[in-house]
Design an enzyme around this catalytic site. Structure first.
Site, short mmCIF file in Angstrom:
data_model
loop_
_atom_site.label_atom_id
_atom_site.label_comp_id
_atom_site.label_asym_id
_atom_site.label_seq_id
_atom_site.Cartn_x
_atom_site.Cartn_y
_atom_site.Cartn_z
N THR A 1 0.83 -1.21 0.00
CA THR A 1 0.00 0.00 0.00
C THR A 1 0.86 1.26 0.00
OG1 THR A 1 -1.77 -1.13 1.16
CG2 THR A 1 -1.74 1.26 1.36
N ARG B 1 -12.87 -9.20 -2.69
CA ARG B 1 -12.55 -8.61 -1.39
C ARG B 1 -12.14 -7.14 -1.54
NH1 ARG B 1 -7.77 -6.16 1.10
NH2 ARG B 1 -7.83 -6.63 3.31
N GLY C 1 -10.53 -3.97 0.75
CA GLY C 1 -9.89 -3.68 2.03
C GLY C 1 -10.30 -2.33 2.59
N THR D 1 -2.20 1.44 6.60
CA THR D 1 -1.78 0.23 5.89
C THR D 1 -1.80 -0.93 6.88
OG1 THR D 1 -0.02 -0.82 4.60
CG2 THR D 1 0.68 0.66 6.35
N GLY D 2 -2.05 -2.12 6.37
CA GLY D 2 -2.09 -3.27 7.29
C GLY D 2 -3.24 -4.20 6.96
#
Ligand code: ASP
Length: 226
Positions: A94, A122, A124, A145-146
């Site tokens: 990201t 999916r 995010g 981010t993560g």
């Protein structure tokens, strides 16, 4: 997201858009909507002169190898073990940016390919306004981010702004508190944030996070680990 007007634009599930952030901005400025996805978003892009590219454009050997590694790990029942040192870099990719201009306007943007080996369909946290991205001139601008699922569930970016707005918390304290909430649920990651006074916070609970910042003094700082 534009912190002055609280206008926002987001796109998801794209296959041919070279610069998704430009399209997100176009959605914000011209579509009358906040979020568009898939074929509809790409048709809107084409109608507005945005560059569409072949999917081959997005191929890189590094990301391909990361995907193979994740698939293999999944087949063998999970990541970990000597053969499957799956690093944070393998799992994520990201890029986020937050900025404060000289007039006190804040803005945030986040672009991602999502987590490696995600299921088709999916989405995010990156395009979720208030999840992975948020900006409000009254408080701060945040890009995360993560593990997106945890960031959506914790409404990370808006939560930081809300702690500042309603509880009068300082940016650093609010950002750390919300990231700790993510960790408590089992999520890993980090974020970059800047407030209306130019203070920054770059907390993360992973081994490292590629990050950089520059202030009015013009000095660039780039870091990976703690
Ligand atoms: N947060 C992104 C997502 O969940 C992934 C990442 O930051 O690498 O899609």
């Amino acid at each position: 997201m534009d912190g002055k007007t609280l206008r926002a634009g987001a796109v998801a599930s794209l296959k041919h858009i070279k610069n998704p952030i430009n399209l997100a901005r176009l959605v914000m400025e011209k579509s009358g909507h906040v979020m568009m996805d898939g074929e509809g978003a790409e048709a809107f892009a084409a109608a507005n002169g945005v560059e569409l590219v072949d999917q081959k454009y997005f191929y890189t050997e590094e990301r391909w190898q990361a995907l193979q590694k994740m698939k293999e790990a999944e087949k063998r029942g999970g990541v970990g073990g000597k053969k499957f040192i799956v690093t944070d870099q393998d799992r994520h990719g990201t890029v986020g940016a937050v900025a404060l201009d000289k007039n006190g306007n804040l803005a945030a943007a986040t672009s991602t390919g999502g987590t490696t080996n995600k299921k088709a369909g999916r989405v995010g946290d990156s395009p979720i306004i208030g999840g992975g991205t948020y900006a409000n001139n009254a408080t701060c601008a945040v890009s995360a981010t993560g593990d997106g699922e945890y960031f959506i569930r914790s409404v990370v970016a808006h939560d930081i702004s809300a702690l500042m707005e309603y509880r009068g918390m300082k940016l650093q304290e609010a950002a750390q508190m919300v990231l700790d909430k993510v960790a408590k649920l089992g999520g890993t990651g980090g974020l970059i944030a800047i407030d209306h006074d130019g203070n920054i916070a770059l907390p993360f609970n992973t081994s490292g996070m590629y990050r950089g910042h520059v202030g009015v003094d013009g000095e660039f700082v780039v870091e990976i680990y703690r």
